[in-house]
Every structure is written in structure tokens, then in C-alpha cells.
Design a protein around this motif. Structure first.
Motif, short mmCIF file in Angstrom:
data_model
loop_
_atom_site.label_atom_id
_atom_site.label_comp_id
_atom_site.label_asym_id
_atom_site.label_seq_id
_atom_site.Cartn_x
_atom_site.Cartn_y
_atom_site.Cartn_z
N TYR A 74 0.23 12.30 -22.38
CA TYR A 74 1.24 11.37 -21.91
C TYR A 74 2.08 12.01 -20.81
O TYR A 74 2.43 11.36 -19.83
N LEU B 134 0.43 4.68 -26.59
CA LEU B 134 0.81 5.92 -27.27
C LEU B 134 1.17 5.64 -28.72
O LEU B 134 0.75 6.37 -29.63
N TYR C 223 4.88 2.61 -23.60
CA TYR C 223 4.57 3.38 -24.80
C TYR C 223 3.57 2.71 -25.73
O TYR C 223 3.23 3.27 -26.77
N ALA D 205 11.75 2.95 -27.41
CA ALA D 205 11.22 2.18 -26.29
C ALA D 205 11.94 0.84 -26.16
O ALA D 205 12.24 0.39 -25.06
#
Length: 170
Positions: free
Chosen positions: A109, A55, A52, A39
Motif C-alpha cells: 500500500y 486494503l 482503502y 477512512a
């Protein structure tokens, strides 16, 4: 990347000393840190984990909860286990927290962000790539790309390439 290097050294030391509980937690953090690094690389190196963040937090929480349940239920001398749904609790925790929930998180996601595979996102990414490559001389490129997007020459002696011939780049 420094965090990943430190975690890798911690994993090696934990494995060498036989500290398997520490090893499992470091391994979980190592996995999460690799996702975080992906990321960060997407954002030109800045520490921005969006989109992200949740997550990664969820994945770390699931791993830590799973390993905690497993290690609290397991001891070297245990011969009598507590069963839930026909499985020992540590085995059920392994399946649910280390396999099922991460897979369901990935599916969730994918459903939350369905636009990732859309043409607009892909076109934006390709525009960014062309812009960055236009500023650099790439050693294995067939044709040098000028800053305005034009070509200064190609591998074809006739000067024809799929791009100049009207061909599609895809």
C-alpha cells in the motif's frame, strides 16, 4: 462507530463465556472496522472507504483465512501435528496470515500510493484544516482566525507572531 461498539460488546461477551474461536473472528473484524472508521472519518462521515476498500477487504480475507486454518488444525486433545517447513501448520498459518501478509500489504500500500507524503498532498490537507478551523472558535488557540485567513489578535502584546513576522508556520 456503532459497528465498532457492537464488536467491542461481542468481544467482551465472547471472552466472558470462553468462546475463543468467536473471540478471534470478532477481534479480526474489530481491527478491520477500526481501519474502516479511519477512512470514513477522513471523508466527513460519509460511507466511502476509498482508497482503502481493497486494503480492508484483503486484510479481512487474510485474517479470516488465517484464523480458519488455525482453528481447523487445533483441537484440545491434539498431540500430533502436521508439519510444513518445519513448523506445525497452525503455527505457520499464524505467522503467514496474521503477521507476514498484513505487513506485506502495508508495504504494498505504501508503494502503490507514494504521493501521500508529497508536498501537494500535505499542502491540500493543511488548506482544508485552515478552512475548517477558520469557521470555528477553538478554545486553546493563541489567535482568533478570521474567515479570510487573517488574524484578529495574538498572545504577543506587540501584535507580532511568527506568521505576521514573515516566519514559516512549519
Amino acid at each position: 462507530m456503532g459497528t465498532i461498539a457492537v464488536l467491542a460488546v461481542a468481544l467482551l461477551l465472547a471472552a466472558a463465556t470462553g468462546a475463543y474461536r468467536l473471540f478471534s473472528y470478532c477481534a479480526a473484524l474489530f481491527i478491520v472496522a477500526n481501519f474502516a472508521a479511519a477512512a470514513v472519518e477522513r471523508n466527513d462521515g460519509e460511507l466511502n472507504l476509498a482508497p482503502y476498500t481493497w486494503l480492508l477487504v484483503g486484510l479481512a480475507a487474510v485474517f479470516v483465512a488465517g484464523f480458519s486454518i488455525i482453528w481447523l488444525q487445533w483441537h484440545p486433545g491434539v498431540t500430533d501435528y502436521t508439519y510444513v517447513l518445519g513448523l506445525p501448520v497452525s503455527t505457520l498459518a499464524y505467522f503467514v496470515f496474521l503477521w507476514l501478509l498484513p505487513i506485506l500489504g502495508a508495504v504494498y500500500y505504501a508503494l502503490v500510493f507514494p504521493d501521500i507524503g508529497s508536498d501537494d498532498v500535505v499542502d491540500d490537507l493543511m488548506d482544508d484544516v485552515r478552512r475548517v478551523q477558520g469557521r470555528k472558535q477553538l478554545p486553546l488557540s493563541v489567535a482568533r482566525t478570521e474567515p479570510d485567513g487573517g488574524e484578529s489578535g495574538g498572545a504577543d502584546p506587540g501584535g507580532k507572531s511568527p506568521q505576521t513576522d514573515g516566519g514559516d508556520r512549519r
